[in-house]
Design a protein around this motif. Structure first.
Motif, PDB file in Angstrom:
ATOM      1  N   PHE A  32       0.847  -1.206   0.000  1.00 13.04           N
ATOM      2  CA  PHE A  32       0.000   0.000   0.000  1.00 13.04           C
ATOM      3  C   PHE A  32       0.882   1.256   0.000  1.00 13.04           C
ATOM      4  CE2 PHE A  32      -1.808   3.485   2.500  1.00 13.04           C
ATOM      5  CZ  PHE A  32      -2.941   3.760   1.757  1.00 13.04           C
ATOM      6  N   GLN A  33       1.883   1.232   0.882  1.00 12.17           N
ATOM      7  CA  GLN A  33       2.741   2.404   1.035  1.00 12.17           C
ATOM      8  C   GLN A  33       3.504   2.729  -0.253  1.00 12.17           C
ATOM      9  OE1 GLN A  33       2.231   0.063   3.251  1.00 12.17           O
ATOM     10  NE2 GLN A  33       2.094   0.920   5.300  1.00 12.17           N
ATOM     11  N   TYR A  34       4.088   1.681  -0.876  1.00 10.44           N
ATOM     12  CA  TYR A  34       4.819   1.951  -2.117  1.00 10.44           C
ATOM     13  C   TYR A  34       3.891   2.437  -3.221  1.00 10.44           C
ATOM     14  CZ  TYR A  34       9.319   0.108  -0.550  1.00 10.44           C
ATOM     15  OH  TYR A  34      10.508  -0.074   0.100  1.00 10.44           O
ATOM     16  N   SER A  35       2.648   1.915  -3.201  1.00  8.27           N
ATOM     17  CA  SER A  35       1.704   2.314  -4.262  1.00  8.27           C
ATOM     18  C   SER A  35       1.349   3.810  -4.173  1.00  8.27           C
ATOM     19  CB  SER A  35       0.435   1.471  -4.206  1.00  8.27           C
ATOM     20  OG  SER A  35      -0.306   1.817  -3.052  1.00  8.27           O
ATOM     21  N   ILE A  36       1.580   4.402  -2.992  1.00  4.77           N
ATOM     22  CA  ILE A  36       1.265   5.837  -2.825  1.00  4.77           C
ATOM     23  C   ILE A  36       2.140   6.693  -3.743  1.00  4.77           C
ATOM     24  CG2 ILE A  36       1.314   7.784  -1.159  1.00  4.77           C
ATOM     25  CD1 ILE A  36      -1.062   5.803  -0.856  1.00  4.77           C
ATOM     26  N   PHE A  37       3.363   6.192  -4.014  1.00  8.01           N
ATOM     27  CA  PHE A  37       4.221   6.941  -4.948  1.00  8.01           C
ATOM     28  C   PHE A  37       3.511   7.099  -6.294  1.00  8.01           C
ATOM     29  CE2 PHE A  37       7.145   6.483  -8.575  1.00  8.01           C
ATOM     30  CZ  PHE A  37       7.718   7.739  -8.528  1.00  8.01           C
ATOM     31  N   LEU A  38       2.885   5.983  -6.739  1.00  6.61           N
ATOM     32  CA  LEU A  38       2.177   6.027  -8.031  1.00  6.61           C
ATOM     33  C   LEU A  38       0.933   6.910  -7.943  1.00  6.61           C
ATOM     34  CD1 LEU A  38       2.523   2.284  -9.087  1.00  6.61           C
ATOM     35  CD2 LEU A  38       3.762   4.261  -9.997  1.00  6.61           C
ATOM     36  N   VAL A  39       0.213   6.803  -6.806  1.00  9.46           N
ATOM     37  CA  VAL A  39      -0.986   7.645  -6.613  1.00  9.46           C
ATOM     38  C   VAL A  39      -0.581   9.122  -6.699  1.00  9.46           C
ATOM     39  CG1 VAL A  39      -2.772   8.334  -4.942  1.00  9.46           C
ATOM     40  CG2 VAL A  39      -2.192   5.920  -5.215  1.00  9.46           C
ATOM     41  N   ALA A  40       0.510   9.467  -5.979  1.00  8.83           N
ATOM     42  CA  ALA A  40       0.972  10.867  -5.974  1.00  8.83           C
ATOM     43  C   ALA A  40       1.441  11.286  -7.367  1.00  8.83           C
ATOM     44  CB  ALA A  40       2.087  11.043  -4.956  1.00  8.83           C
ATOM     45  N   LEU A  41       2.053  10.326  -8.087  1.00  7.69           N
ATOM     46  CA  LEU A  41       2.507  10.632  -9.447  1.00  7.69           C
ATOM     47  C   LEU A  41       1.317  10.943 -10.357  1.00  7.69           C
ATOM     48  CD1 LEU A  41       4.932  10.778 -11.452  1.00  7.69           C
ATOM     49  CD2 LEU A  41       4.573   8.352 -11.903  1.00  7.69           C
ATOM     50  N   VAL A  42       0.261  10.123 -10.234  1.00  3.50           N
ATOM     51  CA  VAL A  42      -0.949  10.356 -11.041  1.00  3.50           C
ATOM     52  C   VAL A  42      -1.545  11.719 -10.680  1.00  3.50           C
ATOM     53  CG1 VAL A  42      -3.310   9.565 -11.486  1.00  3.50           C
ATOM     54  CG2 VAL A  42      -1.439   7.910 -11.388  1.00  3.50           C
ATOM     55  N   LEU A  43      -1.618  11.989  -9.379  1.00  2.00           N
ATOM     56  CA  LEU A  43      -2.150  13.291  -8.928  1.00  2.00           C
ATOM     57  C   LEU A  43      -1.293  14.441  -9.460  1.00  2.00           C
ATOM     58  CD1 LEU A  43      -3.069  12.490  -5.215  1.00  2.00           C
ATOM     59  CD2 LEU A  43      -4.668  13.160  -7.003  1.00  2.00           C
ATOM     60  N   ALA A  44       0.024  14.225  -9.447  1.00  2.00           N
ATOM     61  CA  ALA A  44       0.938  15.266  -9.952  1.00  2.00           C
ATOM     62  C   ALA A  44       0.722  15.493 -11.440  1.00  2.00           C
ATOM     63  CB  ALA A  44       2.379  14.867  -9.672  1.00  2.00           C
ATOM     64  N   MET A  45       0.476  14.396 -12.170  1.00  2.00           N
ATOM     65  CA  MET A  45       0.216  14.523 -13.613  1.00  2.00           C
ATOM     66  C   MET A  45      -1.076  15.293 -13.842  1.00  2.00           C
ATOM     67  SD  MET A  45       1.425  10.716 -14.694  1.00  2.00           S
ATOM     68  CE  MET A  45       0.909  10.654 -16.374  1.00  2.00           C
ATOM     69  N   LEU A  46      -2.101  14.958 -13.043  1.00  2.00           N
ATOM     70  CA  LEU A  46      -3.387  15.662 -13.164  1.00  2.00           C
ATOM     71  C   LEU A  46      -3.259  17.135 -12.758  1.00  2.00           C
ATOM     72  CD1 LEU A  46      -5.795  12.961 -11.666  1.00  2.00           C
ATOM     73  CD2 LEU A  46      -5.595  13.618 -14.066  1.00  2.00           C
ATOM     74  N   SER A  47      -2.297  17.411 -11.884  1.00  4.07           N
ATOM     75  CA  SER A  47      -2.107  18.796 -11.419  1.00  4.07           C
ATOM     76  C   SER A  47      -1.145  19.572 -12.307  1.00  4.07           C
ATOM     77  CB  SER A  47      -1.557  18.796  -9.991  1.00  4.07           C
ATOM     78  OG  SER A  47      -2.257  17.910  -9.180  1.00  4.07           O
ATOM     79  N   GLY A  48      -0.535  18.873 -13.265  1.00  2.00           N
ATOM     80  CA  GLY A  48       0.393  19.544 -14.183  1.00  2.00           C
ATOM     81  C   GLY A  48       1.764  19.798 -13.586  1.00  2.00           C
ATOM     82  N   VAL A  49       2.140  18.995 -12.570  1.00  2.00           N
ATOM     83  CA  VAL A  49       3.456  19.208 -11.948  1.00  2.00           C
ATOM     84  C   VAL A  49       4.277  17.913 -11.917  1.00  2.00           C
ATOM     85  CG1 VAL A  49       2.748  21.178 -10.507  1.00  2.00           C
ATOM     86  CG2 VAL A  49       2.453  18.866  -9.616  1.00  2.00           C
ATOM     87  N   ALA A  50       3.986  16.997 -12.845  1.00  2.00           N
ATOM     88  CA  ALA A  50       4.623  15.669 -12.820  1.00  2.00           C
ATOM     89  C   ALA A  50       6.140  15.755 -12.898  1.00  2.00           C
ATOM     90  CB  ALA A  50       4.072  14.833 -13.960  1.00  2.00           C
ATOM     91  N   LYS A  51       6.636  16.636 -13.761  1.00  2.00           N
ATOM     92  CA  LYS A  51       8.082  16.737 -13.963  1.00  2.00           C
ATOM     93  C   LYS A  51       8.771  17.194 -12.670  1.00  2.00           C
ATOM     94  CE  LYS A  51      11.195  18.454 -17.477  1.00  2.00           C
ATOM     95  NZ  LYS A  51      11.376  19.449 -18.527  1.00  2.00           N
ATOM     96  N   ARG A  52       8.245  18.255 -12.087  1.00  2.00           N
ATOM     97  CA  ARG A  52       8.836  18.796 -10.853  1.00  2.00           C
ATOM     98  C   ARG A  52       8.737  17.783  -9.715  1.00  2.00           C
ATOM     99  NH1 ARG A  52       6.279  23.976  -8.917  1.00  2.00           N
ATOM    100  NH2 ARG A  52       4.745  23.616 -10.543  1.00  2.00           N
ATOM    101  N   TYR A  53       7.566  17.121  -9.656  1.00  2.00           N
ATOM    102  CA  TYR A  53       7.323  16.131  -8.599  1.00  2.00           C
ATOM    103  C   TYR A  53       8.351  15.011  -8.699  1.00  2.00           C
ATOM    104  CZ  TYR A  53       5.267  11.922  -6.569  1.00  2.00           C
ATOM    105  OH  TYR A  53       5.089  10.756  -5.873  1.00  2.00           O
ATOM    106  N   THR A  54       8.517  14.459  -9.912  1.00  2.00           N
ATOM    107  CA  THR A  54       9.441  13.332 -10.102  1.00  2.00           C
ATOM    108  C   THR A  54      10.868  13.754  -9.773  1.00  2.00           C
ATOM    109  OG1 THR A  54       7.993  12.757 -11.943  1.00  2.00           O
ATOM    110  CG2 THR A  54       9.997  11.475 -11.731  1.00  2.00           C
ATOM    111  N   SER A  55      11.230  14.929 -10.267  1.00  2.00           N
ATOM    112  CA  SER A  55      12.594  15.411 -10.027  1.00  2.00           C
ATOM    113  C   SER A  55      12.856  15.569  -8.522  1.00  2.00           C
ATOM    114  CB  SER A  55      12.761  16.738 -10.757  1.00  2.00           C
ATOM    115  OG  SER A  55      13.885  17.390 -10.297  1.00  2.00           O
ATOM    116  N   LEU A  56      11.922  16.204  -7.830  1.00  2.00           N
ATOM    117  CA  LEU A  56      12.097  16.414  -6.385  1.00  2.00           C
ATOM    118  C   LEU A  56      12.119  15.086  -5.627  1.00  2.00           C
ATOM    119  CD1 LEU A  56       9.956  19.497  -5.365  1.00  2.00           C
ATOM    120  CD2 LEU A  56      12.272  19.007  -4.622  1.00  2.00           C
ATOM    121  N   PHE A  57      11.235  14.163  -6.041  1.00  2.00           N
ATOM    122  CA  PHE A  57      11.173  12.876  -5.357  1.00  2.00           C
ATOM    123  C   PHE A  57      12.489  12.121  -5.518  1.00  2.00           C
ATOM    124  CE2 PHE A  57      10.342   8.369  -5.079  1.00  2.00           C
ATOM    125  CZ  PHE A  57       9.590   8.276  -3.918  1.00  2.00           C
ATOM    126  N   LEU A  58      12.995  12.095  -6.752  1.00  2.00           N
ATOM    127  CA  LEU A  58      14.238  11.357  -6.994  1.00  2.00           C
ATOM    128  C   LEU A  58      15.422  11.981  -6.263  1.00  2.00           C
ATOM    129  CD1 LEU A  58      13.860  10.522 -10.806  1.00  2.00           C
ATOM    130  CD2 LEU A  58      13.628   8.964  -8.875  1.00  2.00           C
TER     131      LEU A  58
END
Lengths: 246, 287
Positions: A32-58
């Motif tokens: 469940f916990q690891y899947s949250i990364f994907l949930v947040a990624l989808v939310l980030a894509m829907l929010s138009g911040v996927a690139k920044r989100y991924t970069s910051l996360f990595l």
């Protein structure tokens, strides 16, 4: 849709963050916990911040989690060893502990990164003000957020002044450190000195007024916010119940 | 006419110092008056402004003697909120006049009104008016910290004008401004005067200042009040080589009078360009 999520009231998004944090802590396992990364990624894509989100996360959570995973799995002694290589020993309990620990960090880190990418600090402050939080506390929060760019700007000014006087500020690490360390004193002292005048500025702007302040650009909850808040709360309660008690 | 501001034998000493920063300050300012304060650096001009705004003794401790009244009421009987609505203070240093909590110039201008609990519609209207008045539309969405010193000063002035207090204290408001910005500020002072606002102005640009002020206070380097009254009258007793600087018009007049090119007047001297031109023209006509 792209601009819908960032426009939501901060507490609507905060309910989701709170729900995910609680579920991540109490739901056993790590899927469940690891899947949250994907949930947040989808939310980030829907929010138009996927690139920044991924970069910051990595750059942050991924590196921290990887480091903890390696230490926990290979260097901390556990029972039930399932394999070894030189001094490194991998045990099933160590692996389990690493996965559990890092999954929680990934879940909480991922959702918080998403939240701060789609929510402006001034909107959080506005929501706090609407909720009746102490004005001074909100001021401290907002001014702290501005402090780093201010101090950076001040350091650049001092660095420019040093350069114009022939002081070497660029080059290898030692050269940079030699010019950087003496700058800290003036930067900190100037910031403290400026505080005195800033207090007077605030007094001139009626900061001491006890009346509840208003907002020039109001941030208000919409019907969608109320609806989404309840949907999020019900879903999170459902996940919590299913994950913890079932 | 009842005085709006009255200082009676004010003496002030900063904490841990022996020397007084202000000595025997005594004057009355009536409503709608533009008052100028001049003196050399360190003569106590800013300190006096702080006394009038009650930052002394509310913020700066120290030994304050004498009485300061606003609308006939001692300053210590006013709350900070009342004072912020009554007395607007534009400080000398533009770099510390930014609240540090607002992301845009427009929000920065509206911050004081937010604190006063004014409705958002009224704030937006007032801020738009200030942006228009001070030509700040190009920078209204910028972060206040990214502005130049002059722009910050303009924003600070706009923020105080937005509150619309009865009394304005301008402490060297044009020190960071270019000539165009300086002219704009003096035009605003002129507008404030025509609206019946009371203005206290500390300024080193004497030629400009003299065009707008009604009364002048002169401080010496010890913080002592050495003159108070109409500028054309009190500057008649000063000469060019004394510690305070004189307006160009007064200096030209004194030099011409010394060379017997125009008659010497003992009670009144020209203080503006228009006045010196008029004086010379009058003299030529009478010859």
């Amino acid at each position: 849709m792209t601009h819908f999520i960032p426009r939501l009231y901060p507490t609507t998004k905060a309910w989701l963050v709170l729900g995910i944090i609680l579920c991540s802590i109490f739901i056993p396992g790590y899927w469940f916990q690891y899947s949250i990364f994907l949930v947040a990624l989808v939310l980030a894509m829907l929010s138009g911040v996927a690139k920044r989100y991924t970069s910051l996360f990595l750059k942050s959570i991924f590196i921290i989690s990887l480091f903890i995973f390696i230490i926990q799995t290979f260097l901390v002694y556990h029972d039930h060893i399932i394999g070894s290589w030189y001094i490194f020993k991998v045990s099933s309990t160590g692996l389990q502990a690493s996965l559990t620990m890092t999954s929680k960090i990934v879940a909480i880190g991922a959702i918080l990164i998403w939240f701060f990418q789609v929510t402006q600090v001034k909107d959080i402050a506005a929501a706090m003000q609407n909720a009746g939080w102490n004005k001074k506390l909100i001021f401290v929060m907002l001014s702290t957020m501005q402090l780093i760019p201010q101090m950076t700007s001040m350091m650049n000014t001092i660095a420019d002044a040093q350069r114009s006087r022939g002081v070497e500020t660029e080059g290898n690490l030692i050269t940079r450190m030699k010019s950087f360390v003496p700058m800290l004193g003036p930067v900190v002292l100037t910031s403290i000195e400026q505080n005195e005048e800033r207090v007077l500025t605030l007094e001139s702007r009626a900061f001491s007024n006890r009346q509840r302040p208003t907002l020039m650009v109001p941030v208000n909850k919409t019907k969608a916010d109320y609806l989404l808040s309840w949907i999020i709360i019900i879903i999170m309660l459902g996940i919590f119940y299913w994950g913890v008690f079932k | 006419m009842n005085p709006l501001i009255e200082l009676n034998d004010v003496l002030y000493r900063y904490p841990l110092t022996r020397k007084s920063a202000l000595r025997h300050i005594q004057f009355k300012v009536t409503s709608g008056m533009v008052m100028g304060i001049i003196g050399v650096n360190g003569s106590g001009k800013t300190t006096l402004c702080n006394v009038i705004r009650s930052f002394i003794p509310n913020f700066y401790q120290g030994d304050l003697q004498g009485t300061v009244t606003l609308k006939g009421k001692p300053l210590n009987q006013y709350s900070e909120t009342e004072l912020s609505q009554l007395v607007g203070y534009i400080f000398q240093n533009p770099f510390t006049q930014i609240s540090g909590v607002k992301d845009t110039v427009a929000e920065e201008i509206g911050y004081g009104l937010e604190n006063l609990g004014v409705s958002s519609k009224k704030i937006q209207k007032r801020v738009a008016k200030m942006i228009d008045l001070l030509n700040l539309s190009d920078i209204k969405d910028k972060n206040p910290f990214d502005l130049s010193g002059g722009q910050k000063q303009m924003v600070a002035i706009a923020a105080i004008l937005a509150i619309n207090p009865e009394i304005f204290i301008f402490d060297e408001p044009t020190s960071q401004l270019d000539p165009a910005g300086t002219t704009k500020i003096f035009k605003i002072i002129q507008q404030l005067k025509s609206q019946g606002k009371t203005v206290i102005l500390v300024e080193h640009k004497l030629d400009l200042m003299m065009q707008y002020i009604d009364q002048l206070l002169v401080l010496d380097e010890q913080g002592q009040q050495i003159a108070w009254g109409k500028p054309e009258e009190i500057l008649a007793s000063f000469t060019e080589n004394q510690t305070i600087a004189l307006p160009t018009a007064t200096r030209v007049y004194q030099r011409m009078a010394a060379q017997h090119l125009i008659p010497i007047a003992t009670n009144k001297v020209p203080v503006t360009q228009d006045e010196i031109v008029q004086t010379i023209q009058n003299f030529q006509e009478t010859r």
